[in-house]
Design a protein around this motif. Sequence first.
Motif, short mmCIF file in Angstrom:
data_model
loop_
_atom_site.label_atom_id
_atom_site.label_comp_id
_atom_site.label_asym_id
_atom_site.label_seq_id
_atom_site.Cartn_x
_atom_site.Cartn_y
_atom_site.Cartn_z
N VAL A 3 0.84 -1.19 0.00
CA VAL A 3 0.00 0.00 0.00
C VAL A 3 0.87 1.24 0.00
O VAL A 3 1.80 1.38 0.81
CB VAL A 3 -0.95 0.01 1.22
N GLY A 79 -2.77 -1.15 -3.46
CA GLY A 79 -3.74 -0.19 -2.96
C GLY A 79 -3.06 1.12 -2.61
O GLY A 79 -1.84 1.20 -2.51
N LEU A 321 -7.59 -1.45 4.15
CA LEU A 321 -7.77 -1.99 2.79
C LEU A 321 -7.77 -3.52 2.82
O LEU A 321 -8.57 -4.17 2.12
CB LEU A 321 -6.67 -1.48 1.87
N SER A 326 -12.74 0.52 1.21
CA SER A 326 -12.21 1.37 0.14
C SER A 326 -13.21 2.48 -0.16
O SER A 326 -14.39 2.37 0.18
CB SER A 326 -11.94 0.56 -1.14
#
Length: 354
Positions: A3, A79, A321, A326
């Motif tokens: 992420v 993400g 996430l 989200s």
Amino acid sequence: MRVLGIETSCDETGVAIYDTAYPGGDGLLADALYSQIAMHTEYGGVVPELASRDHTRKLLPLVEQVLREAPLTRQDLDGIAYTAGPGLVGALMVGAATAHGMARALDIPVLGVHHMEGHLLAPMLESEPPAFPFVALLVSGGHTQLVAVEGIGRYQLLGESVDDAAGEAFDKAAKMLGLPYPGGPHVARLAEQGDPKRFRFPRPMTDRPGLDFSFSGLKTHTLTAIRELEASGTLDEQARADVARAFEEAVADTLVIKCRRALDQTGLKRIVMAGGVSANTRLRERLAVECKKRNARAYYPRGRFCTDNGAMIAYVGAQRLAAGESDAEGQMQATPRWPLDQLSTPDTALSADV
């Protein structure tokens, strides 16, 4: 899950990459930070428009920097997390727009996270993170809060400042003393030369029950002391240091007294202190003494993660996430005011360690 975390809530541009495959700090693959302090010092505080423009200039180069350091490509990201609030709305929009644009181009999920949740969980990046539950003191330029933490997303606000945050009070005291912005480090350095016995400033709201804070009266008391010294012609460098010491002692004592009450009220033995003011040496010393008396333990993020940074946003974003949270497509978040206790609890939130 890898992420990318983006922090643009105020005057620091932070970017980091966190990988959930590795626990704690081992999951932090890269982080970078650009501070705008030099630019804002000229004005004695943060100028929102200038902050937003500087985030726009610095954000993408920092993204490329952390990708190189990881080393990864954009396609390796799973993400993106960004600070959605609280903060300066223009600065928040820079991070939100960048995160959503990148996520759409890469077809990966994106999530706006709470800035103070980032600070609260920053100690989780250390080699010995605290176990849940614990009490957290969030103390920064914009916030002073005591929070009972049972797990990720399970927060109970115990008390907060009813006026200036502790960091704001430091900035205003520094201005009174003719010190540069940001005030905290400069007041602390000057206080090292001060006589702790010359002045004793009030410890606000400690003479009544409760866990709320107020620093406006302490600010006024500081100004009065300085004006009296000026009127008598005795405001020399030593007097300024003595005032700085008295002010710092008052803030540290006030915060620690409230922390003691929070530990007693909750019955917990672990306390996290995070946010820019948590780097103050005198405050840490006082809290250590208090914890020793109660057989409790204090936890802190490392120095560079006390102030705003991308690592804490990447960490929180990765946890949420991974739990399936989200933003909806095209639904960017930029929330200048956002109470911490309004956050949702992820389905996979860590359970309390009782």
